[in-house]
Design a protein around this motif. Structure first.
Motif, PDB file in Angstrom:
ATOM      1  N   TYR A  32       1.150  -0.956  -0.488  1.00 17.20           N
ATOM      2  CA  TYR A  32       0.436   0.104   0.096  1.00 17.20           C
ATOM      3  C   TYR A  32       1.187   0.915  -0.021  1.00 17.20           C
ATOM      4  O   TYR A  32       2.561   0.835  -0.040  1.00 17.20           O
ATOM      5  CB  TYR A  32      -1.125  -0.447   1.177  1.00 17.20           C
ATOM      6  N   CYS A  50       4.087  10.692  -1.129  1.00 19.03           N
ATOM      7  CA  CYS A  50       3.489   9.985  -0.899  1.00 19.03           C
ATOM      8  C   CYS A  50       4.324   8.684  -0.537  1.00 19.03           C
ATOM      9  O   CYS A  50       5.731   8.947  -0.750  1.00 19.03           O
ATOM     10  CB  CYS A  50       2.523   8.906  -1.752  1.00 19.03           C
ATOM     11  N   ALA A  97      -4.153   9.961   3.223  1.00 21.05           N
ATOM     12  CA  ALA A  97      -4.548   8.559   2.709  1.00 21.05           C
ATOM     13  C   ALA A  97      -4.215   7.845   2.750  1.00 21.05           C
ATOM     14  O   ALA A  97      -2.704   7.527   2.440  1.00 21.05           O
ATOM     15  CB  ALA A  97      -6.036   9.608   1.495  1.00 21.05           C
ATOM     16  N   GLY A  99      -4.282   4.292   0.382  1.00 21.31           N
ATOM     17  CA  GLY A  99      -4.122   3.114  -1.288  1.00 21.31           C
ATOM     18  C   GLY A  99      -3.363   2.024  -1.003  1.00 21.31           C
ATOM     19  O   GLY A  99      -2.590   1.649  -0.887  1.00 21.31           O
ATOM     20  N   TYR A 112      -5.945   6.672  -4.194  1.00 23.11           N
ATOM     21  CA  TYR A 112      -6.535   6.594  -2.488  1.00 23.11           C
ATOM     22  C   TYR A 112      -7.414   6.099  -2.105  1.00 23.11           C
ATOM     23  O   TYR A 112      -8.255   7.127  -2.346  1.00 23.11           O
ATOM     24  CB  TYR A 112      -5.952   7.782  -2.303  1.00 23.11           C
ATOM     25  N   TRP A 115      -9.408   7.731   3.894  1.00 25.40           N
ATOM     26  CA  TRP A 115      -9.312   9.390   4.326  1.00 25.40           C
ATOM     27  C   TRP A 115      -9.352   9.374   5.538  1.00 25.40           C
ATOM     28  O   TRP A 115     -10.118   9.131   6.801  1.00 25.40           O
ATOM     29  CB  TRP A 115      -9.810   9.991   3.222  1.00 25.40           C
TER      30      TRP A 115
END
Length: 125
Positions: A32, A50, A97, A99, A112, A115
């Protein structure tokens, strides 16, 4: 149930620093990414940074490169966003978030769909 809890926002003067935290829980994904996004009043949400779980690879949007640093504490399931040299245009609600669906997106390759509640960052003198 996946939970993402952000903290660390606040009011800071231009040139100052803040560190945001995103504590994640309730997920069992093998691979992830966790991302930071922001939305300023009247603007669309944008991806900021990210970090991928598999290899720790990172992404930064151009406007924050050299000023923001994303990191993670695997043991604590927490991702941090260190924000230095803050500018007025960094003012926004910041969301983290997670994903788990890999799509090849520019945001560490993931989409994503879970949240946090967001934390306000205001850069003002």
């Amino acid at each position: 149930q996946v939970q993402l809890v952000e903290s660390g926002g606040g009011l800071v003067q231009p040139g100052g620093s803040l560190r945001l935290s995103c504590a994640a829980s309730g997920f069992t994904f093998d691979n992830y990414a966790i991302g930071w996004f922001r939305q300023a009043p009247g603007k669309e949400r944008e991806g900021v940074s990210c970090i991928s779980s598999s290899d720790g690879s990172t992404y930064y949007t151009d406007s924050v490169k050299g000023r923001f640093t994303i990191s993670r504490d695997i043991a604590k399931n927490t991702v941090y966003l260190q924000m230095n040299s803050l500018k007025r245009e960094d003012t926004a609600v910041y969301y983290c978030a997670i994903g788990a669906f890999y799509s090849g997106s520019i945001y560490c390759g993931y989409e994503y769909d879970r949240w946090g509640q967001g934390t306000q960052v205001t850069v003002s003198s």
